[in-house]
Design a protein around this motif. Structure first.
Motif, mmCIF file in Angstrom:
data_model
loop_
_atom_site.group_PDB
_atom_site.id
_atom_site.type_symbol
_atom_site.label_atom_id
_atom_site.label_comp_id
_atom_site.label_asym_id
_atom_site.label_seq_id
_atom_site.Cartn_x
_atom_site.Cartn_y
_atom_site.Cartn_z
ATOM 1 N N LEU A 10 3.674 -9.797 -10.424
ATOM 2 C CA LEU A 10 4.714 -8.771 -10.392
ATOM 3 C C LEU A 10 4.142 -7.457 -9.860
ATOM 4 C CD1 LEU A 10 7.580 -7.859 -10.950
ATOM 5 C CD2 LEU A 10 6.914 -7.419 -13.322
ATOM 6 N N ASP A 11 2.946 -7.108 -10.301
ATOM 7 C CA ASP A 11 2.301 -5.887 -9.805
ATOM 8 C C ASP A 11 2.140 -5.936 -8.283
ATOM 9 O OD1 ASP A 11 2.127 -4.828 -12.337
ATOM 10 O OD2 ASP A 11 0.011 -5.370 -12.639
ATOM 11 N N ALA A 12 1.720 -7.091 -7.785
ATOM 12 C CA ALA A 12 1.514 -7.249 -6.343
ATOM 13 C C ALA A 12 2.842 -7.104 -5.595
ATOM 14 C CB ALA A 12 0.882 -8.602 -6.049
ATOM 15 N N ARG A 13 3.914 -7.676 -6.137
ATOM 16 C CA ARG A 13 5.224 -7.606 -5.484
ATOM 17 C C ARG A 13 5.771 -6.176 -5.524
ATOM 18 N NH1 ARG A 13 8.231 -7.394 -2.161
ATOM 19 N NH2 ARG A 13 10.108 -8.588 -1.870
ATOM 20 N N ILE A 14 5.535 -5.488 -6.628
ATOM 21 C CA ILE A 14 5.957 -4.081 -6.744
ATOM 22 C C ILE A 14 5.202 -3.235 -5.730
ATOM 23 C CG2 ILE A 14 5.847 -2.044 -8.248
ATOM 24 C CD1 ILE A 14 6.491 -3.943 -10.599
ATOM 25 N N GLU A 15 3.914 -3.497 -5.604
ATOM 26 C CA GLU A 15 3.108 -2.743 -4.650
ATOM 27 C C GLU A 15 3.570 -2.998 -3.215
ATOM 28 O OE1 GLU A 15 -1.593 -1.819 -4.130
ATOM 29 O OE2 GLU A 15 -0.894 -2.650 -6.040
ATOM 30 N N LEU A 16 3.949 -4.221 -2.907
ATOM 31 C CA LEU A 16 4.482 -4.528 -1.566
ATOM 32 C C LEU A 16 5.770 -3.744 -1.300
ATOM 33 C CD1 LEU A 16 3.962 -8.383 -1.175
ATOM 34 C CD2 LEU A 16 2.961 -6.574 0.215
ATOM 35 N N GLU A 17 6.617 -3.682 -2.302
ATOM 36 C CA GLU A 17 7.872 -2.942 -2.155
ATOM 37 C C GLU A 17 7.597 -1.452 -1.989
ATOM 38 O OE1 GLU A 17 11.752 -2.991 -1.347
ATOM 39 O OE2 GLU A 17 10.609 -4.786 -1.872
ATOM 40 N N ARG A 39 16.044 -1.477 -5.815
ATOM 41 C CA ARG A 39 15.628 -2.405 -4.750
ATOM 42 C C ARG A 39 15.122 -3.717 -5.325
ATOM 43 N NH1 ARG A 39 13.484 0.756 0.387
ATOM 44 N NH2 ARG A 39 12.440 -1.209 0.768
ATOM 45 N N LEU A 40 14.306 -3.643 -6.381
ATOM 46 C CA LEU A 40 13.736 -4.864 -6.967
ATOM 47 C C LEU A 40 14.795 -5.693 -7.692
ATOM 48 C CD1 LEU A 40 10.361 -3.404 -8.292
ATOM 49 C CD2 LEU A 40 10.707 -4.865 -6.289
#
Length: 153
Positions: A10-17, A39-40
């Motif tokens: 989840l952290d990685a996906r948040i960082e991508l966003e 957005r998420l």
């Protein structure tokens, strides 16, 4: 139904966003916890805004980086308001509104003074076409005041 992301995924996906929002720029995608959550949630990555509460430090880091890339008068505004509380911002806004009101009064007084000078120049000199050196706004105000003084209004 897909399984929700957790932990490092989840952290990685948040960082991508956040990186995506950073690339889009402040004008199109200002980084805030609320905007990121929208957005998420729209992408079905998280279900609730509160999921981001523990990641506030990461969001603030990206928001500061994004704001640092902004240039011009918006940059100055962002940097000067970043450290202010809501109450301070409301006071500043009220002060600016007061300044706008005062400026409008001054414009009106200056306009009346200029119109008075133009009338005096017309009456005491041979110059009759004084409008050539006035702005459209002043010409309109001059004619409106002449109509009023001639009893046409």
């Amino acid at each position: 139904m897909t399984e929700k992301l957790r932990g490092k995924d989840l952290d990685a996906r948040i960082e991508l966003e956040l990186l995506s929002m950073l690339d889009e720029g402040y004008e199109h995608s200002p980084i805030t916890q609320s905007n990121l959550a929208k957005r998420l949630i729209a992408k079905n990555i998280i279900s609730y805004k509160s999921t981001l509460t523990k990641r506030k430090e990461l969001i603030d880091k990206f928001a500061k980086e994004q704001q640092d890339t902004v240039v011009g008068s918006l940059s100055h505004t962002l940097k000067s308001t970043r450290s202010k509380s809501r109450k301070e911002l409301e006071k500043a806004n009220a002060r600016l509104n007061d300044q706008v009101k005062e400026s409008r009064k001054m414009i009106q007084q200056n306009t009346q003074c200029i119109i008075s000078m133009m009338k005096t120049i017309r009456m005491q000199t041979k110059v009759r076409n004084i409008e050539r050196c006035l702005s459209p706004y002043l010409i309109r105000e001059l004619h409106n005041s002449e109509d009023f003084t001639n009893g046409e209004k």
